[in-house]
Design an enzyme around this catalytic site. Structure first.
Site, mmCIF file in Angstrom:
data_model
loop_
_atom_site.group_PDB
_atom_site.id
_atom_site.type_symbol
_atom_site.label_atom_id
_atom_site.label_comp_id
_atom_site.label_asym_id
_atom_site.label_seq_id
_atom_site.Cartn_x
_atom_site.Cartn_y
_atom_site.Cartn_z
ATOM 1 N N ARG A 137 -10.658 -11.203 1.887
ATOM 2 C CA ARG A 137 -11.305 -12.229 1.245
ATOM 3 C C ARG A 137 -10.508 -13.564 1.286
ATOM 4 O O ARG A 137 -11.308 -14.676 1.246
ATOM 5 C CB ARG A 137 -11.783 -11.777 0.114
ATOM 6 C CG ARG A 137 -10.844 -11.893 -1.367
ATOM 7 C CD ARG A 137 -11.249 -10.876 -2.417
ATOM 8 N NE ARG A 137 -11.297 -9.268 -2.209
ATOM 9 C CZ ARG A 137 -11.619 -8.546 -2.941
ATOM 10 N NH1 ARG A 137 -12.092 -8.839 -3.904
ATOM 11 N NH2 ARG A 137 -11.529 -7.267 -2.742
ATOM 12 N N LYS A 188 0.753 -1.300 -0.069
ATOM 13 C CA LYS A 188 -0.064 -0.222 0.049
ATOM 14 C C LYS A 188 0.859 1.321 -0.218
ATOM 15 O O LYS A 188 1.953 1.181 0.590
ATOM 16 C CB LYS A 188 -0.845 0.105 1.158
ATOM 17 C CG LYS A 188 -2.170 -0.915 1.423
ATOM 18 C CD LYS A 188 -2.929 -0.664 2.563
ATOM 19 C CE LYS A 188 -3.731 -1.508 2.616
ATOM 20 N NZ LYS A 188 -4.958 -1.396 1.729
HETATM 21 N N1 BES Z 1 -8.183 -3.558 4.639
HETATM 22 C C1 BES Z 1 -8.412 -3.323 3.124
HETATM 23 C C2 BES Z 1 -9.647 -2.480 2.984
HETATM 24 C C3 BES Z 1 -9.889 -1.168 3.975
HETATM 25 C C4 BES Z 1 -9.267 0.015 3.169
HETATM 26 C C5 BES Z 1 -10.134 -0.991 4.893
HETATM 27 C C6 BES Z 1 -9.355 1.236 3.735
HETATM 28 C C7 BES Z 1 -10.448 0.164 5.598
HETATM 29 C C8 BES Z 1 -9.925 1.277 5.127
HETATM 30 C C9 BES Z 1 -8.466 -4.477 2.236
HETATM 31 O O1 BES Z 1 -7.718 -5.508 2.521
HETATM 32 C C10 BES Z 1 -7.834 -3.861 1.011
HETATM 33 O O2 BES Z 1 -6.678 -3.597 0.795
HETATM 34 N N2 BES Z 1 -8.674 -3.949 0.001
HETATM 35 C C11 BES Z 1 -8.274 -3.698 -1.339
HETATM 36 C C12 BES Z 1 -9.063 -4.451 -2.531
HETATM 37 C C13 BES Z 1 -8.751 -4.200 -3.868
HETATM 38 C C14 BES Z 1 -6.900 -4.480 -3.851
HETATM 39 C C15 BES Z 1 -9.131 -5.066 -4.659
HETATM 40 C C16 BES Z 1 -8.866 -2.187 -1.553
HETATM 41 O O3 BES Z 1 -9.965 -1.693 -1.074
HETATM 42 O O4 BES Z 1 -8.127 -1.177 -1.913
HETATM 43 ZN ZN ZN Z 2 -5.708 -5.520 1.910
#
Ligand code: BES
Ligand code: ZN
Ligand code: ZN
Length: 548
Positions: free
Chosen positions: A395, A321
């Site tokens: 997921r 990230k």
């Molecule tokens: N933990 C994150 C989602 C999240 C984002 C929670 C912001 C709380 C605040 C999750 O694991 C994630 O990174 N999701 C990605 C999915 C994408 C790669 C398809 C996302 O939402 O960007």
């Molecule tokens: Zn994630």
């Protein structure tokens, strides 16, 4: 903070801060009028002089008094907004505002009326429960790492007193044109009668509100703890602690080897990059007595599973990230924390249903051992997943958690709480969770539970036509979709592949699990404990047998 119900006339009560309410457009009557009268019009005067106080929700007017006719040191006038706005959640928010104001003026003892039971017609149990929650949750501060000085503040107020009888009801009796409330004795000076019932109901509300707040704070503390101190083992130990010596709760923790044997390839794939061992949590609460057929909407419900996403830190893994997006990623175990919060009070509330708390806990980190984009993993169910983005890890862990639930728990209903997608925040913002599922009755029960808890949630459709996007050309499914659109829904559709026939609801709490700034007064900055009270309300639909 001690929360109490007390009977008596509010203007006679000795306290540091006495709170009266103001509904927009109201006359100077009821409890506010009685205090004003005792003070020979001081409140009316202060309102006029201030000029800014309009009674809008959250408007506050505080002034010191030096008048022997009233036993309080300060008066606070609190705006509730328009009459139609005085809902249960407005009552909850108001109690939080009272506590914040009391803290500002370092009041040890604060007294207020039971807001909402008068003209808004909220029953005393519900009003007292909401006020207790608002006061305790609004007064919460995460001060573990703060200096002594900052901690001292949190000790105020020490006592939060809600007065039930007295001026307001008396004012109603004085008014010949006003009908006598059904649960109150008719005429002046009548003996307790309905008033005793009102107090008992309010006290029951305080007790339940205390448990709900305690469970929510339990979850907040876990989420607020920095990720370097909150590793998978910490959560496993917490789960063990919840079962220890508590009759009705049992716990099983699976280590990496045991999970490997069960074939949890998707979960362990996520855990691979971390230096911290993964632990799979399975808590069980069993109601005492064998005859526990409960009803949720039109479900015969004997066993329910609550699955919480438990990523103690989500760096994104090799699909790292950007640093700004990582700042709050200790929150990614908020689903697990909410589940543990529920278990922290479950033996006291005694819902009449068997409850299983499940979480596949691990950390999502990049390293030489981390899983790589393009890897293919096999889940407990036997279905395979192509991991195209290691940041869509929730997921993967949920797929195996669901597989485990289907194999070993076989519940009548399953609800998962997961900080799953940024896309859900794009759709609904930070205050509203998105929920979706495969069973109308369970969806409606979750909606009802969220509404009673004052936790906002909006249903999203599991659009059948989008399901195609969850497929992979090298494995059964892919953990990301080619399109950026409807990310919260496609995540839900991905999860659905691993649900089987179990009635299921997925709650995406990515937005409301963590308050980056304070928007709701009972949710101070940081972890909110979102989902705890919603789940408790859902279990309550199966009846609480705990004596309170
Ligand atoms: N933990 C994150 C989602 C999240 C984002 C929670 C912001 C709380 C605040 C999750 O694991 C994630 O990174 N999701 C990605 C999915 C994408 C790669 C398809 C996302 O939402 O960007
Ligand atoms: Zn994630
Ligand atoms: Zn995540």
């Amino acid at each position: 903070m001690k929360v109490k119900i007390q009977q008596g006339r509010i203007e006679k009560f000795a306290c540091d801060l006495l709170v009266v309410k103001w509904v927009m457009g109201q006359k100077m009557d009821g409890s506010t009028g009685a205090v004003d009268k005792a003070l020979r019009g001081l409140i009316s005067k202060a309102m006029k002089e201030d000029g800014r106080f309009k009674g809008k929700e959250g408007d506050v007017l505080v002034f010191p008094i030096h008048d022997k006719r009233i036993a309080a040191k300060r008066i606070m006038l609190l705006g509730l907004g328009e009459q139609k706005n005085v809902t249960v959640d407005c009552v909850r928010r108001s109690a939080a505002r009272i506590v914040k104001e009391a803290r500002k003026c370092r009041a040890k003892r604060v007294a207020t009326i039971l807001i909402g039971t008068g003209t808004a017609g909220i029953d005393p149990f519900t009003a007292a429960k909401a006020m207790t929650e608002g006061a305790l949750l609004g007064g919460y501060v995460y001060h573990k790492y703060k200096s002594e000085e900052a901690r001292e503040e949190a000790a105020f107020p020490g006592e939060f007193v809600m007065m039930t009888a007295g001026v307001h009801e008396k004012a109603v009796f004085h008014n010949p044109s006003a009908p006598t409330p059904p649960n109150l004795p008719s005429g002046r000076g009548g003996k307790l009668g309905g008033e005793a019932l009102k107090i008992r109901e309010a006290e029951r509300g305080v007790k339940e509100g205390e448990l709900y707040a305690q469970a929510t704070i339990f979850a907040r503390e876990l989420v607020n703890e920095p990720a370097s101190n909150m590793v998978p083992k910490t959560l496993a130990d917490t789960a063990r602690g919840l079962a220890k010596g508590v009759s009705g709760i049992a716990v099983k923790i699976l280590n990496r080897g045991q999970c490997e044997k069960l074939g949890m390839g998707a979960y362990l794939g996520v855990a691979k990059g971390s230096d911290h061992e993964p632990y799979f949590i399975h808590l069980v609460y069993k109601p005492s007595g064998s005859n526990h057929k409960s009803q949720i909407t039109n479900h015969k419900l004997e066993r329910i599973a609550i699955v919480g996403k438990g990523i103690t830190f989500d760096s994104g893994g090799l699909s790292l990230k950007p640093s700004q997006h990582m700042e709050t990623m200790k929150l990614d175990m908020a689903g697990c924390a909410a589940m543990l919060g529920v278990f922290s009070v479950i033996a006291k509330l005694k819902p009449n249903v068997e409850v299983h708390g499940i979480s596949a806990v691990c950390e999502n980190m990049p390293s030489g051992r981390a899983q790589k984009p393009g890897d293919i993993v096999r889940t407990v169910s036997g279905k395979t997943i192509e991991v195209l983005n290691t940041d869509a890890e929730g997921r993967l862990t949920l797929a195996d958690a669901f597989g485990y639930v289907n194999k070993f728990v076989k519940p009548d209903a399953m609800v998962d709480l997961a900080t799953l997608t940024g896309a859900c925040m794009v759709a609904l913002g930070e205050e509203v969770a998105g929920y979706m599922g495969n069973d109308r009755a369970l969806l409606d029960s979750v909606k009802k539970a969220a509404e009673s808890a004052g936790e906002r949630a909006w249903e999203l459709p599991l659009v059948e036509e989008y399901k195609e996007q969850t497929k992979s050309h090298v494995a059964d499914f892919s953990n990301i979709t080619p399109s950026r659109y409807a990310g919260a829904i496609t995540a839900g559709l991905f999860l659905e592949h691993f649900v089987d026939k179990t009635p299921w609801v997925h709650v995406d709490i990515a937005g409301p699990a963590f308050a980056e700034k304070e928007v709701i007064p009972y949710n101070p900055r940081g972890a909110t404990g979102f989902g705890v009270r919603m789940m408790l309300e859902l279990l309550k639909q199966c009846d609480f047998q705990g004596k309170n």
